[in-house]
Enzyme design. Structure first.
Site, PDB file in Angstrom:
ATOM      1  N   GLU A   1      -5.137   2.877  -3.024  1.00 19.88           N
ATOM      2  CA  GLU A   1      -4.521   1.935  -2.077  1.00 19.88           C
ATOM      3  C   GLU A   1      -3.222   1.344  -2.619  1.00 19.88           C
ATOM      4  OE1 GLU A   1      -5.964   0.977   1.161  1.00 19.88           O
ATOM      5  OE2 GLU A   1      -7.095   2.820   0.841  1.00 19.88           O
TER       6      GLU A   1
ATOM      7  N   ASN B   1       0.808  -1.224   0.000  1.00 17.39           N
ATOM      8  CA  ASN B   1       0.000   0.000   0.000  1.00 17.39           C
ATOM      9  C   ASN B   1       0.844   1.278   0.000  1.00 17.39           C
ATOM     10  OD1 ASN B   1      -1.609  -1.920   2.371  1.00 17.39           O
ATOM     11  ND2 ASN B   1      -2.592  -1.495   0.424  1.00 17.39           N
TER      12      ASN B   1
ATOM     13  N   CYS C   1       1.015  -8.369   1.255  1.00 20.76           N
ATOM     14  CA  CYS C   1       0.808  -7.004   1.767  1.00 20.76           C
ATOM     15  C   CYS C   1       2.122  -6.413   2.224  1.00 20.76           C
ATOM     16  CB  CYS C   1      -0.099  -6.998   2.993  1.00 20.76           C
ATOM     17  SG  CYS C   1      -1.729  -7.648   2.721  1.00 20.76           S
TER      18      CYS C   1
ATOM     19  N   HIS D   1      -9.039  -5.352  -0.144  1.00 19.50           N
ATOM     20  CA  HIS D   1      -8.132  -5.029  -1.255  1.00 19.50           C
ATOM     21  C   HIS D   1      -8.218  -6.183  -2.253  1.00 19.50           C
ATOM     22  CE1 HIS D   1      -5.360  -2.526   1.585  1.00 19.50           C
ATOM     23  NE2 HIS D   1      -6.062  -1.700   0.835  1.00 19.50           N
TER      24      HIS D   1
HETATM   25  O1  SUG Z   1      -5.084  -1.273   5.603  1.00 21.16           O
HETATM   26  N1  SUG Z   1      -4.507  -3.165   8.498  1.00 21.16           N
HETATM   27  C1  SUG Z   1      -4.173  -2.885   7.105  1.00 21.16           C
HETATM   28  C2  SUG Z   1      -3.841  -4.150   6.366  1.00 21.16           C
HETATM   29  C3  SUG Z   1      -3.299  -3.852   4.985  1.00 21.16           C
HETATM   30  C4  SUG Z   1      -3.116  -5.086   4.169  1.00 21.16           C
HETATM   31  N2  SUG Z   1      -2.565  -4.766   2.919  1.00 21.16           N
HETATM   32  C5  SUG Z   1      -2.908  -5.324   1.746  1.00 21.16           C
HETATM   33  N3  SUG Z   1      -3.950  -6.101   1.634  1.00 21.16           N
HETATM   34  N4  SUG Z   1      -2.190  -5.035   0.724  1.00 21.16           N
HETATM   35  C6  SUG Z   1      -5.338  -2.154   6.444  1.00 21.16           C
HETATM   36  O2  SUG Z   1      -6.503  -2.491   6.728  1.00 21.16           O
HETATM   37  C7  SUG Z   1      -5.027  -2.592  10.788  1.00 21.16           C
HETATM   38  C8  SUG Z   1      -4.480  -1.697  11.865  1.00 21.16           C
HETATM   39  C9  SUG Z   1      -5.140  -1.928  13.192  1.00 21.16           C
HETATM   40  O3  SUG Z   1      -6.321  -2.258  13.231  1.00 21.16           O
HETATM   41  O4  SUG Z   1      -4.444  -1.783  14.222  1.00 21.16           O
HETATM   42  C10 SUG Z   1      -4.600  -2.201   9.390  1.00 21.16           C
HETATM   43  O5  SUG Z   1      -4.369  -1.024   9.140  1.00 21.16           O
END
Ligand code: SUG
Length: 446
Positions: free
Chosen positions: A171, A108, A367, A247
């Protein structure tokens, strides 16, 4: 040309704050205790394993957190310690959001386009504005600075993030896949968006937000000067977003001439696959590996992150799939993976890594990395200290062991000592990675 993976180094404030509506793992682990040390070491172990297999492995450092500068913009004043204490008292959830280590998911961080595909033959980067989630929307200015320090010089073009606001929610590479007959050849840029921002008559999810808009994807394609004949835009299936696929990289992964996806990933699957075949323009076969719902349901895909695996080219031309440990623990997904390898198709091998600390916040192996395709000259222009080698791995493990806590709860984020610890750690990291002064506290002399 080479494909390199730049993984996010997990930051010292890694915690579970339940900040991401629509991300099942983030919400279900809200307020549980995290282990930043273990998280960083798990990530480094995966990086080292890939580097040992001969893959080019880079590192993107964490951001300065807690973000006292954002807290100041929100009206908290005094010394940095006072800012944190006041925020902890008056707006604890805001402090928690400003302390997230979410930049670890570098898929991201940005979208990139290699020089083979851009009209000016430069490597383009657009940091993602991550507009849909407050804690992520404050990442991009520091991320952009880091990317400029890692990829600097005439080969690289760094754009600003798209304008903030939900219309241009972007994203980054989590909603972008590049397919190509080889790394030297021109590629197809496949942008998958969740909704149309300027046309509300189009289908959209009902329960959870669609973070990426079509208009944002189109803007990135324009900025990167991509060939419209080799660019495909497709809508994600709104029903799967409502089941936790926040995503596209939670339900689809592609590399070179292989696209591995769930049958319900796209709204108009047949149209999408036809558009990809038309854009392909090569004699090399393009392989679609479509996983049936009867073999792996959407909920199993969300729980195990089967599709959030890294699909890596092996020297023999076949592919390796790097999956999270949850795939082995789910009997249906484990059986599917066995069948996949036995089928003698393009995916020849599966390797499993434990990134559970990240998985509990909804981040799998894919990710955690940003893919960057580079020519030999461009590769030489990358800040050399940002490549993972045996020496830098050992130095980073020692650095993590020296500075990171092995237990962090929401209450600990209010501890001003954590800010000092993080800054001390980051100061040392910039020396290890030869980044100069990159963090706000270094520039502002805090
Ligand atoms: O954006 N989790 C991230 C996970 C990102 C995963 N990335 C991809 N799929 N490329 C999000 O949701 C959770 C943070 C928290 O809840 O403490 C968080 O931001």
């Amino acid at each position: 040309m080479y494909e390199a993976n730049f993984d996010g180094l997990v930051g010292p404030t890694h915690n579970y704050a339940g900040l991401s509506l629509g991300n099942v793992a983030s919400l279900s682990n809200a307020a549980s205790e995290s282990n930043p040390k273990e998280a960083a070491l798990q990530g480094l172990l995966k990086m080292k394993a890939l580097a040992d297999m001969g893959y080019l492995q880079g590192i993107i450092p964490p951001l300065e957190r807690p973000d006292v500068y954002t807290l100041r913009k929100l009206g908290f004043s005094g010394t940095d310690e006072e800012v944190i204490q006041k925020a902890a008292k008056q707006a604890p959830k805001v402090l928690v959001a400003c302390a997230s280590a979410s930049s670890m998911w570098t898929a991201n961080a940005c979208t990139m386009a290699p020089s083979t595909d851009t009209a000016d033959r430069k490597v383009h980067f657009t940091p993602a504005n991550l507009a849909n989630k407050f804690h992520r929307s404050i990442e991009w200015p520091q991320t952009a600075e880091l990317l400029k320090k890692i990829f600097s010089g005439e080969h690289f073009v760094h754009h600003a993030a798209l304008p903030q606001g939900e219309h241009f929610g972007d994203e980054g590479a989590a909603n972008h896949t590049r397919l190509a007959p080889s790394y030297d050849a021109k590629g197809v840029h496949f942008f998958v968006f969740g909704r149309y921002a300027f046309d509300l008559s189009k289908p959209a999810p009902k329960r959870f937000p669609a973070r990426q808009t079509r208009e944002a994807s189109e803007a990135v394609a324009r900025l990167h000067q991509l060939d419209p004949q080799r660019t495909v835009f497709a809508q994600q299936n709104p029903d799967v977003i409502d089941q936790g696929v926040f995503h596209n990289d939670v339900i689809c992964v592609g590399n070179l001439n292989v696209l591995f996806f769930h049958e319900h990933a796209f709204l108009n699957k047949d149209e999408t696959l036809t558009a990809l075949k038309e854009a392909w323009q090569s004699e090399t076969p393009l392989h679609f590996i479509e996983v049936r719902d009867a073999d792996v349901s959407v909920s199993d895909a969300v729980a195990t992150y089967l599709f959030n695996s890294q699909l890596l080219a092996r020297p023999d031309g076949r592919m390796l799939l790097v999956c999270p440990a949850e795939c082995r623990e789910n009997p249906r997904v484990a059986a599917y993976l066995e069948k996949l390898v036995d089928s003698n198709g393009p995916i020849a091998e599966v390797r499993i890594y434990d990134v559970k600390q990240s998985m509990r916040n909804g981040g799998g192996p894919a990710c955690l990395r940003q893919r960057v395709v580079l020519s030999e000259l461009e590769r030489q222009a990358v800040n050399p200290a940002c490549w993972l080698t045996t020496d830098s791995y050992e130095a980073l493990v020692a650095w993590v062991n020296k500075h990171y806590r092995d237990r962090l709860t929401e209450a600990d984020l209010a501890d001003p000592q954590l800010l000092q610890e993080s800054r001390t750690a980051l100061d040392e990291l910039t020396q290890l990675l030869k980044l100069g002064s990159v963090y706000p506290f270094q520039k502002l002399g805090a």
